[in-house]
Scaffold this motif. Structure first.
Motif, PDB file in Angstrom:
ATOM      1  N   ALA A 122       0.800  -1.380  -0.069  1.00  0.00           N
ATOM      2  CA  ALA A 122       0.167   0.070   0.101  1.00  0.00           C
ATOM      3  C   ALA A 122       1.068   1.105  -0.113  1.00  0.00           C
ATOM      4  O   ALA A 122       2.049   1.257   0.773  1.00  0.00           O
ATOM      5  N   GLU A 123       0.458   2.195  -0.807  1.00  0.00           N
ATOM      6  CA  GLU A 123       1.284   3.375  -0.629  1.00  0.00           C
ATOM      7  C   GLU A 123       0.601   4.428   0.258  1.00  0.00           C
ATOM      8  O   GLU A 123      -0.597   4.488  -0.332  1.00  0.00           O
ATOM      9  N   ILE A 124       0.901   4.856   0.993  1.00  0.00           N
ATOM     10  CA  ILE A 124       0.178   6.112   1.881  1.00  0.00           C
ATOM     11  C   ILE A 124       0.474   7.437   1.490  1.00  0.00           C
ATOM     12  O   ILE A 124       1.516   8.001   0.716  1.00  0.00           O
ATOM     13  N   CYS A 125      -0.692   8.269   1.094  1.00  0.00           N
ATOM     14  CA  CYS A 125      -0.599   9.460   0.350  1.00  0.00           C
ATOM     15  C   CYS A 125      -0.959  10.574   1.629  1.00  0.00           C
ATOM     16  O   CYS A 125      -0.957  11.840   1.043  1.00  0.00           O
ATOM     17  N   GLY A 126      -1.452  10.378   2.488  1.00  0.00           N
ATOM     18  CA  GLY A 126      -1.449  11.375   3.337  1.00  0.00           C
ATOM     19  C   GLY A 126      -1.865  10.861   4.928  1.00  0.00           C
ATOM     20  O   GLY A 126      -2.185   9.771   5.116  1.00  0.00           O
ATOM     21  N   PHE A 127      -2.048  11.775   6.001  1.00  0.00           N
ATOM     22  CA  PHE A 127      -2.195  11.357   7.241  1.00  0.00           C
ATOM     23  C   PHE A 127      -3.283  12.264   7.973  1.00  0.00           C
ATOM     24  O   PHE A 127      -3.062  13.505   7.399  1.00  0.00           O
ATOM     25  N   GLU A 128      -4.269  11.792   8.621  1.00  0.00           N
ATOM     26  CA  GLU A 128      -5.314  12.797   9.193  1.00  0.00           C
ATOM     27  C   GLU A 128      -5.195  12.248  10.531  1.00  0.00           C
ATOM     28  O   GLU A 128      -5.209  11.166  11.091  1.00  0.00           O
ATOM     29  N   ARG A 129      -5.393  13.357  11.624  1.00  0.00           N
ATOM     30  CA  ARG A 129      -5.259  12.993  12.976  1.00  0.00           C
ATOM     31  C   ARG A 129      -6.944  12.654  13.114  1.00  0.00           C
ATOM     32  O   ARG A 129      -7.545  13.305  12.882  1.00  0.00           O
ATOM     33  N   THR A 130      -7.144  11.591  13.959  1.00  0.00           N
ATOM     34  CA  THR A 130      -8.392  11.260  14.413  1.00  0.00           C
ATOM     35  C   THR A 130      -8.448  11.405  15.951  1.00  0.00           C
ATOM     36  O   THR A 130      -7.493  11.727  16.713  1.00  0.00           O
ATOM     37  N   GLU A 131      -9.635  10.916  16.452  1.00  0.00           N
ATOM     38  CA  GLU A 131      -9.868  11.274  18.090  1.00  0.00           C
ATOM     39  C   GLU A 131      -9.031  10.323  18.569  1.00  0.00           C
ATOM     40  O   GLU A 131      -8.449  10.459  19.852  1.00  0.00           O
ATOM     41  N   ASN A 132      -8.782   8.974  17.954  1.00  0.00           N
ATOM     42  CA  ASN A 132      -7.954   8.070  18.739  1.00  0.00           C
ATOM     43  C   ASN A 132      -6.556   7.853  18.230  1.00  0.00           C
ATOM     44  O   ASN A 132      -5.940   6.791  18.653  1.00  0.00           O
ATOM     45  N   GLY A 133      -6.031   8.644  17.264  1.00  0.00           N
ATOM     46  CA  GLY A 133      -4.906   8.253  16.549  1.00  0.00           C
ATOM     47  C   GLY A 133      -4.768   8.816  15.124  1.00  0.00           C
ATOM     48  O   GLY A 133      -4.882  10.021  14.962  1.00  0.00           O
ATOM     49  N   TRP A 134      -4.451   8.112  14.358  1.00  0.00           N
ATOM     50  CA  TRP A 134      -4.131   8.371  12.889  1.00  0.00           C
ATOM     51  C   TRP A 134      -5.096   7.667  11.760  1.00  0.00           C
ATOM     52  O   TRP A 134      -4.999   6.621  12.025  1.00  0.00           O
ATOM     53  N   ARG A 135      -5.393   8.405  10.716  1.00  0.00           N
ATOM     54  CA  ARG A 135      -5.876   7.631   9.518  1.00  0.00           C
ATOM     55  C   ARG A 135      -4.719   7.939   8.252  1.00  0.00           C
ATOM     56  O   ARG A 135      -4.789   9.113   8.178  1.00  0.00           O
ATOM     57  N   ALA A 136      -4.437   6.859   7.883  1.00  0.00           N
ATOM     58  CA  ALA A 136      -3.453   6.848   6.731  1.00  0.00           C
ATOM     59  C   ALA A 136      -4.307   6.826   5.477  1.00  0.00           C
ATOM     60  O   ALA A 136      -4.848   5.629   5.513  1.00  0.00           O
ATOM     61  N   ALA A 137      -4.179   7.467   4.685  1.00  0.00           N
ATOM     62  CA  ALA A 137      -5.065   7.535   3.198  1.00  0.00           C
ATOM     63  C   ALA A 137      -4.119   6.653   2.435  1.00  0.00           C
ATOM     64  O   ALA A 137      -3.035   7.080   1.984  1.00  0.00           O
ATOM     65  N   LEU A 138      -4.760   5.842   1.863  1.00  0.00           N
ATOM     66  CA  LEU A 138      -3.816   4.947   0.591  1.00  0.00           C
ATOM     67  C   LEU A 138      -4.127   5.590  -0.877  1.00  0.00           C
ATOM     68  O   LEU A 138      -5.310   5.905  -1.104  1.00  0.00           O
ATOM     69  N   ALA A 139      -3.109   5.431  -1.501  1.00  0.00           N
ATOM     70  CA  ALA A 139      -3.075   6.161  -2.678  1.00  0.00           C
ATOM     71  C   ALA A 139      -4.215   5.475  -3.729  1.00  0.00           C
ATOM     72  O   ALA A 139      -4.793   5.962  -4.449  1.00  0.00           O
ATOM     73  N   GLY A 140      -4.241   4.179  -3.376  1.00  0.00           N
ATOM     74  CA  GLY A 140      -5.507   3.303  -4.458  1.00  0.00           C
ATOM     75  C   GLY A 140      -6.643   3.586  -3.891  1.00  0.00           C
ATOM     76  O   GLY A 140      -7.668   2.970  -4.296  1.00  0.00           O
ATOM     77  N   GLY A 141      -6.888   4.316  -2.801  1.00  0.00           N
ATOM     78  CA  GLY A 141      -8.157   4.428  -2.063  1.00  0.00           C
ATOM     79  C   GLY A 141      -8.425   3.490  -0.717  1.00  0.00           C
ATOM     80  O   GLY A 141      -7.621   2.609  -0.808  1.00  0.00           O
ATOM     81  N   GLY A 142      -9.215   4.086   0.004  1.00  0.00           N
ATOM     82  CA  GLY A 142      -9.212   3.469   1.352  1.00  0.00           C
ATOM     83  C   GLY A 142      -8.434   3.974   2.551  1.00  0.00           C
ATOM     84  O   GLY A 142      -7.719   4.930   2.044  1.00  0.00           O
TER      85      GLY A 142
END
Ligand code: NAP
Length: 299
Positions: free
Chosen positions: A78-98
């Motif tokens: 999986a290629e990670i294309c960005g990170f977003e802070r969430t209430e409990n940690g981090w959400r890593a966005a995947l280049a292919g979606g998801g």
């Protein structure tokens, strides 16, 4: 939700995974290249890693990966294309979606090859322009090639290629080299190596493949290949908005791996440090995993 998402399957990421697993954390390694082992695979012989003298970089990468796999560590291509802070940690966005959610992230994505930025470089990449002497050197057996750069990579590449090629031009823009004096000495002794200092490549030219390089001083040199070894660029595009970077684009973090972003750790070549080597990457991975475990205990 994972306890820790590890980004990168080089020595730093694999070492972090082993330490995290032994600390009983749930984890996954996201890797851009399926079955990758990071930059180490591109090294010829690695002679300075304790306990494994003379092993090829490729074999070393396989041994490291095999060790992590023997712990049952899950890998995901999986290629990670960005990170977003969430209430409990981090959400890593995947280049292919998801996306992948985790309480902490250990970012160990390493660095990629810097480009020379001259005419013809992009067009002839893979057709005579290479960024890895160990990977592509054999294609140039008996031919004339140029190596661009003045650091350890350029010197090691020139030495390696001098064993295979008829002639090697080592071209550096300054008079002084950054690379090891001992390697430079060996190169000076090789009859088929010509060292050109204070020399700037202006263009790489050729019809379908590289045929020559043009220098700023007006000289043209006929070559079949150009090996570009002008340093690395950290893979930090996707973290630049969440963690502090230094002037060269590396993530600011000390040996604990802690970054300016809470619960987000950096390990290996991607962080600010003095020495980028396999041994320091492995050490970083261990430290970052322990820091992540400590952080999780506290929250
Ligand atoms: P580096 O040490 O940063 O050297 C990059 C070289 O490329 C410098 O000589 C630089 O010139 C030159 N350069 C940069 N941009 C250029 C441009 N646009 N045009 C022309 N030349 C350019 O990178 P590296 O050799 O890849 O090494 C990276 C790290 O890995 C270093 O810490 C190195 O010691 C380590 N390493 C160690 C080994 C070993 O121990 N055997 C092997 C490989 C790498 P200037 O000098 O003019 O800035």
């Amino acid at each position: 939700m994972l306890d820790v998402l590890i980004v990168g399957s080089g020595p730093a990421g694999l070492s972090a995974a082993i330490y995290a697993k032994r600390a009983n954390l749930s984890l996954e390694i996201a890797e851009k290249i399926f079955m990758g082992t990071g930059q180490v695979a591109e090294s010829g012989q690695v002679d300075n890693y304790l306990g494994l003298p003379g092993m090829s970089g490729y074999d070393m990468g396989e041994v490291f990966r095999g060790h992590a796999e023997s712990f049952g560590i899950p890998f995901r291509e999986a290629e990670i294309c960005g990170f977003e802070r969430t209430e409990n940690g981090w959400r890593a966005a995947l280049a292919g979606g998801g996306s992948i959610e985790a309480r902490t992230v250990i970012y160990a994505a390493g660095a990629k090859h810097r480009h020379l930025g001259v005419r013809g470089e992009e067009e002839l990449a893979g057709r005579g322009v290479s960024y890895c002497a160990v990977c592509d050197g054999a294609f140039y057996r008996g031919k004339t090639v140029a190596v661009a750069g003045g650091g350890n990579t350029a010197l090691d590449d020139a030495l390696y290629l001098s064993e295979l090629c008829e002639k090697v031009f080592l071209i550096h823009r300054r008079r002084e080299f950054r690379g090891a004096a001992a390697t430079l000495e060996k190169l000076r002794e090789r009859p088929n190596v010509e060292i050109l200092t204070e020399t700037v490549i202006e263009e790489i030219a050729g019809e379908k493949k590289v045929s020559c390089i043009r220098l700023a001083n007006g000289r043209t040199i006929e070559v079949s290949g150009v090996f570009i070894a002008v340093g690395m660029q950290p893979e930090t595009e996707c973290v630049k908005d969440i963690a502090e970077l230094d002037g060269a684009g590396y993530i600011v973090a000390d040996e604990t791996g802690r970054t300016s972003a809470e619960g987000f750790f950096a390990a290996g070549d991607v962080r600010t440090k003095q020495l980028r080597q396999v041994v320091t990457a492995v050490s970083d991975g261990a430290n970052a995993a322990i820091s992540a475990a400590e952080y999780l205990r506290k929250i």
